[in-house]
Scaffold this motif. Structure first.
Motif, PDB file in Angstrom:
ATOM      1  N   ALA A  46      -2.985   2.632  -4.587  1.00 21.61           N
ATOM      2  CA  ALA A  46      -1.690   2.531  -5.264  1.00 21.61           C
ATOM      3  C   ALA A  46      -0.526   2.740  -4.302  1.00 21.61           C
ATOM      4  N   LEU A  47       0.596   2.108  -4.617  1.00 21.78           N
ATOM      5  CA  LEU A  47       1.803   2.280  -3.824  1.00 21.78           C
ATOM      6  C   LEU A  47       2.169   3.761  -3.760  1.00 21.78           C
ATOM      7  N   HIS A  48       2.475   4.230  -2.556  1.00 18.94           N
ATOM      8  CA  HIS A  48       2.829   5.626  -2.328  1.00 18.94           C
ATOM      9  C   HIS A  48       3.552   5.737  -0.991  1.00 18.94           C
ATOM     10  N   VAL A  65      -2.032  -6.142   1.741  1.00 13.30           N
ATOM     11  CA  VAL A  65      -1.390  -4.908   2.196  1.00 13.30           C
ATOM     12  C   VAL A  65       0.117  -5.049   1.993  1.00 13.30           C
ATOM     13  N   THR A  66       0.705  -4.088   1.302  1.00  8.66           N
ATOM     14  CA  THR A  66       2.148  -4.093   1.066  1.00  8.66           C
ATOM     15  C   THR A  66       2.771  -2.894   1.775  1.00  8.66           C
ATOM     16  N   ILE A  67       3.802  -3.175   2.578  1.00  9.84           N
ATOM     17  CA  ILE A  67       4.560  -2.126   3.262  1.00  9.84           C
ATOM     18  C   ILE A  67       6.037  -2.433   3.057  1.00  9.84           C
ATOM     19  N   VAL A  82       2.345   1.899   9.297  1.00  6.53           N
ATOM     20  CA  VAL A  82       3.242   2.300   8.213  1.00  6.53           C
ATOM     21  C   VAL A  82       4.175   3.379   8.768  1.00  6.53           C
ATOM     22  N   PRO A  83       5.466   3.104   8.822  1.00  6.09           N
ATOM     23  CA  PRO A  83       6.410   4.124   9.287  1.00  6.09           C
ATOM     24  C   PRO A  83       6.493   5.297   8.306  1.00  6.09           C
ATOM     25  N   HIS A  88       3.896   2.041   0.523  1.00  6.52           N
ATOM     26  CA  HIS A  88       2.838   1.109   0.914  1.00  6.52           C
ATOM     27  C   HIS A  88       1.619   1.271   0.011  1.00  6.52           C
ATOM     28  N   GLY A  89       0.769   0.243   0.012  1.00  3.19           N
ATOM     29  CA  GLY A  89      -0.462   0.261  -0.764  1.00  3.19           C
ATOM     30  C   GLY A  89      -1.287  -0.962  -0.433  1.00  3.19           C
ATOM     31  N   VAL A  90      -2.515  -0.986  -0.958  1.00  2.00           N
ATOM     32  CA  VAL A  90      -3.423  -2.102  -0.695  1.00  2.00           C
ATOM     33  C   VAL A  90      -4.158  -2.504  -1.965  1.00  2.00           C
TER      34      VAL A  90
END
Length: 112
Positions: A46-48, A65-67, A82-83, A88-90
């Motif tokens: 989950a996005l975190h 992958v979402t950043i 990931v800064p 972010h999440g996958v």
């Protein structure tokens, strides 16, 4: 102290996080931590966000992958950073394994 520098291949030490995701800490020192995440097909990380720098590589499988609002489809051998503080999440498109490195270590992964 020298034992903290090496780890042998093993199937031990997994923590079931539910919803098709498992995690295991492979190596850790205060400044850095290496963690494996195993995903079943369709499982979601989950996005975190967190204050740690995270560097990840796809060991097996394919992931969306979402950043910071940008999504890329990545397969085996791909990597990403990931800064600190980035959301972010996958999503696992097939069974897969991510190898994540955090700096500094994630103390929350060492509890219980």
């Amino acid at each position: 102290m020298s034992d903290v520098w090496f780890i042998e291949a093993s199937d031990e030490g997994w923590t079931d996080l539910g919803t098709g995701v498992r995690r295991r800490v492979r190596l850790q020192i205060p400044e850095m931590m290496m963690v494996e995440f195993a995903f079943e097909a369709g499982a979601v990380g989950a996005l975190h966000s967190h204050p740690h720098v995270q560097c990840s590589t796809v060991q097996r499988g394919r992931f969306d992958v979402t950043i910071a609002g940008v999504t890329r489809r990545l397969g085996q051998g791909s990597a990403y950073i990931v800064p600190p503080g980035a959301v972010h999440g996958v999503v696992a498109l097939e069974p897969g394994l991510l190898l994540d490195v955090f700096a500094p270590r994630r103390e929350d992964f060492l509890v219980g």
